[in-house]
Enzyme design. Structure first.
Site, PDB file in Angstrom:
ATOM      1  N   GLU A  23       1.172  -0.620  -5.368  1.00  0.00           N
ATOM      2  CA  GLU A  23       0.235   0.755  -5.211  1.00  0.00           C
ATOM      3  C   GLU A  23       1.334   1.297  -5.631  1.00  0.00           C
ATOM      4  O   GLU A  23       1.531   1.787  -4.543  1.00  0.00           O
ATOM      5  CB  GLU A  23      -0.866   0.426  -3.790  1.00  0.00           C
ATOM      6  CG  GLU A  23      -1.998   1.356  -4.257  1.00  0.00           C
ATOM      7  CD  GLU A  23      -2.507   2.314  -2.978  1.00  0.00           C
ATOM      8  OE1 GLU A  23      -2.634   2.787  -4.010  1.00  0.00           O
ATOM      9  OE2 GLU A  23      -1.803   2.600  -2.679  1.00  0.00           O
TER      10      GLU A  23
ATOM     11  N   ASP B 131       0.941  -1.256  -0.208  1.00  0.00           N
ATOM     12  CA  ASP B 131      -0.110  -0.099  -0.014  1.00  0.00           C
ATOM     13  C   ASP B 131       1.170   1.262   0.075  1.00  0.00           C
ATOM     14  O   ASP B 131       2.018   1.584   0.472  1.00  0.00           O
ATOM     15  CB  ASP B 131      -1.032  -0.272   1.671  1.00  0.00           C
ATOM     16  CG  ASP B 131      -1.615   1.757   1.302  1.00  0.00           C
ATOM     17  OD1 ASP B 131      -2.878   1.085   0.813  1.00  0.00           O
ATOM     18  OD2 ASP B 131      -1.471   1.665   2.315  1.00  0.00           O
TER      19      ASP B 131
END
Ligand code: GLC
Length: 636
Positions: free
Chosen positions: A325, A283
């Site tokens: 990401e 992330d």
């Protein structure tokens, strides 16, 4: 790999849980050592470059071995298979779906009981949205983790996770989870100790006892949530310090200059991998390294860290993929693949293509999308993109504005247009949705809504307009057909397979009301999902339409990730044409982004073709395409 196999003692040590017997442990250890040997020099070099700390490196290596030995027999077996078939995720057989565990099925056990449905969706890769411990009301949808080794109580336990991943693996379903490595929750044990003034823990974050340094950072660091969480620092009254909080004030940025942070986070990563996770979504990875007088995004040290993670994964759990990401423009995304010799992420989001797709829906003009696909198609074929229409986040309008400018389309006014269009304000719009983080200073805003709502299903349904519904369903199907035609792995957003619309109830929940992303994070409507076999329902038409496409995608080898892919000029601004070729097979995809019938002026007269959707003979030569229609024409 051959050598490693040779070192394995007879009796396959990996069929036991490792350290049970010396002989087996010896065999297991050999595999570990040979993997470590393969990467050791580079890993050590990078570690020393960043940290210059020998004893911490030695500790890391020791712990890698431990995690390797703790990895269970089935997972090690999976690793071996994948080491031998390194292209396992580059084929045409993977289809993903992402969902929130509670929205989808209540808890982990609920998900396990819904695996039949997942398979009915032809899905063999599930992304379980954040499920680790977090604080209610200060959780950012689970992206503020307070304990990396505990599952949120309402969702289950680590044992449930292990049971779920094992059940998924039995059905050949891969499991993906988020590894939120940029920050922890302010309720994480480290943060609590730091807040109490423990210097060792303070050094795991960015603490400042003065206003000067935060102010210096603010000069060059952009804001992620300009309206819901302005600025990049939070003043802690009780601690008498500022702490860096790039995202929400309760998400404290970790300081990766501290090798203890890196080591401990790697142990968390491996602990989770050992629970049976196949794909780790890293992330917000561009943010993990901070440097004064920079944007604190995509700094070279970020790549060093990702490269080290890749090697650590290959040493301990080579069956696990890293999904980065990086929600940024292509020039910034692509470096996260690393190089062929020194790869970083296995997979990255095709974010600009996603945003450009919605631009195309709003403008009915495929030129920018064609240009974007040409850029992606020109990249090395080893790169694997994750393709999607919608995910849990807003759509930021990160388009190639340089290419739009000669058309007289400016960035600011166009973003305004897209946001107006998708809110349903423009005359020809059937979309419904809401803005996200509208910045009053820059006038910038992002957008939230489900695929179905953005395609007109919500409006047509509420107005009971059959004709409009027909169009909306056609648009939903055409967009998926086009998305499946791209190289990489398609991932559905749960609910899209039945045309689920926006959920406005988030406004009544004080924990969610300020964050309009919850508009498209509603609970799965299982009552509507009961209609998937009924072709007279919206759900049935979408579900079965997608099923057909999914089956074709899995059956036809031209959909493999490393096929040749290109676009073809159609002479009509609303019609996109994509070609794919692999090993003697060729397919031409035509996609009409307009609500009017169109003609594609293409002349692919190199043989006979069949449309895979209808099974009828077809000719990719001046093709009439109905409103929001599409064809998958395969050369015979
Ligand atoms: C990622 C997530 C997003 C979250 C952010 C902070 O961008 O997709 O939902 O808010 O990271 O962790």
């Amino acid at each position: 790999m051959e050598n490693e196999m040779a070192k394995e003692p007879e009796g396959k040590a990996w069929q036991t849980d490792g350290a049970d017997s010396n002989v087996q442990a010896q065999g297991e250890g050999d595999i570990f050592l040979s993997r470590l040997a393969r990467h050791h020099d580079e890993l050590r070099w990078l570690y020393m470059e960043l940290y210059g700390n020998d004893s911490m490196f030695a500790e890391l290596c020791d712990r890698l071995r431990q995690f390797y030995l703790e990895r269970n027999r089935d997972l090690r077996f999976r690793d071996r298979g994948r080491e031998e078939d390194q292209d396992w995720y580059r084929k045409n057989d993977l289809l993903g779906m992402m969902f929130y565990i509670d929205n989808f099925a209540g808890d982990m056990k609920g998900v396990e009981s819904r695996l039949d449905y997942i398979q009915q969706c032809n899905v063999n890769y599930v992304h379980l949205m954040p499920f680790l411990d977090t604080t209610k009301g200060r959780s950012d949808g689970g992206y503020a983790v307070s304990d990396f080794r505990r599952v949120q109580e309402k969702l289950g336990s680590m044992e449930d996770l292990e049971s779920l991943t094992a059940a998924c693996h039995k059905r050949d379903i891969n499991v993906c989870m988020d590894f939120v490595m940029n920050h922890t929750s302010e309720d994480h044990e480290w943060a609590r100790k730091a807040r109490q003034g423990d210097g060792e823990y303070m050094s795991r974050y960015f603490f400042f006892d003065n206003e000067r340094e935060p102010a210096m950072y603010e000069r060059t660091v952009p804001q992620v949530f300009p309206t819901t969480a302005p600025g990049n620092f939070t003043w802690l009254e009780d601690a008498g310090h500022y702490v860096m909080t790039t995202f929400y004030p309760y998400q404290w940025d970790l300081n990766y200059r501290n090798p203890r942070v890196f080591n401990e986070m790697m142990y968390n990563f491996l602990y989770l991998a050992n629970k049976g996770i196949d794909i780790i979504r890293i992330d917000a990875v561009p943010y993990i390294w901070k440097e004064l007088n920079t944007s604190c995004r995509n700094l070279p040290q970020v790549h060093t860290i990702v490269r080290m993670m890749r090697m650590i994964g290959e040493i301990v759990c080579p069956g696990v993929l890293l999904l980065g990401e990086v929600v940024m423009e292509p020039e910034k995304v692509v470096p996260y693949f690393g190089t062929v010799e020194k790869p970083e992420c296995h997979m990255l989001y095709n974010v600009t293509t996603m945003a450009t797709t919605w631009h195309t829906v709003a403008t009915r003009d495929v030129r920018l999308l064609k240009r974007q696909l040409d850029i992606v198609n020109s990249l090395p074929k080893e790169y694997v993109f994750l393709n999607y229409l919608r995910c849990h986040d807003d759509i930021g309008w990160g388009l190639d504005y340089g290419a739009l400018l000669p058309e007289g389309i400016g960035e600011k006014s166009h973003k305004q247009y897209l946001n107006d269009y998708f809110q349903g304000y423009a005359g020809d719009s059937c979309s419904r949705g809401e803005l996200y983080n509208a910045d009053p200073v820059t006038g910038d805003a992002r957008f939230c809504g489900t695929t179905a709502s953005m395609c007109g299903v919500e409006k047509a349904g509420s107005e009971r307009d059959q004709e409009a519904m027909e169009k909306a369903v056609r648009l939903v199907l055409m967009l998926h057909a086009y998305m499946f035609m791209q190289s990489g792995i398609p991932v559905l957003y749960s609910g899209d397979e039945i045309g689920q619309v926006n959920d406005y109830t988030y406004k009544e929940d004080p924990d969610k009301a300020a964050d309009s992303r919850y508009l498209h994070r509603g609970p799965m409507n299982w009552k509507l999902a009961g209609n998937i076999r009924r072709r007279d329902t919206v759900e049935g038409r979408i579900f079965q339409g997608l099923s057909r496409l999914e089956q074709i995608r899995k059956a036809e080898k031209v959909f493999v990730s490393n096929a040749d892919a290109w676009t073809i000029e159609t002479g009509d601004r609303s019609v996109l044409c994509i070609g794919r070729y692999f090993d003697g097979e060729k397919i031409i995809g035509l996609f009409n982004f307009s609500e009017h019938g169109k003609k594609a002026w293409i002349h692919e007269t190199d043989g006979d073709y069949v449309d895979l959707i209808s099974g009828e003979e077809s000719k990719p030569d001046e093709v009439e395409i109905p409103a929001y229609g599409f064809y998958y024409m395969k050369k015979k």
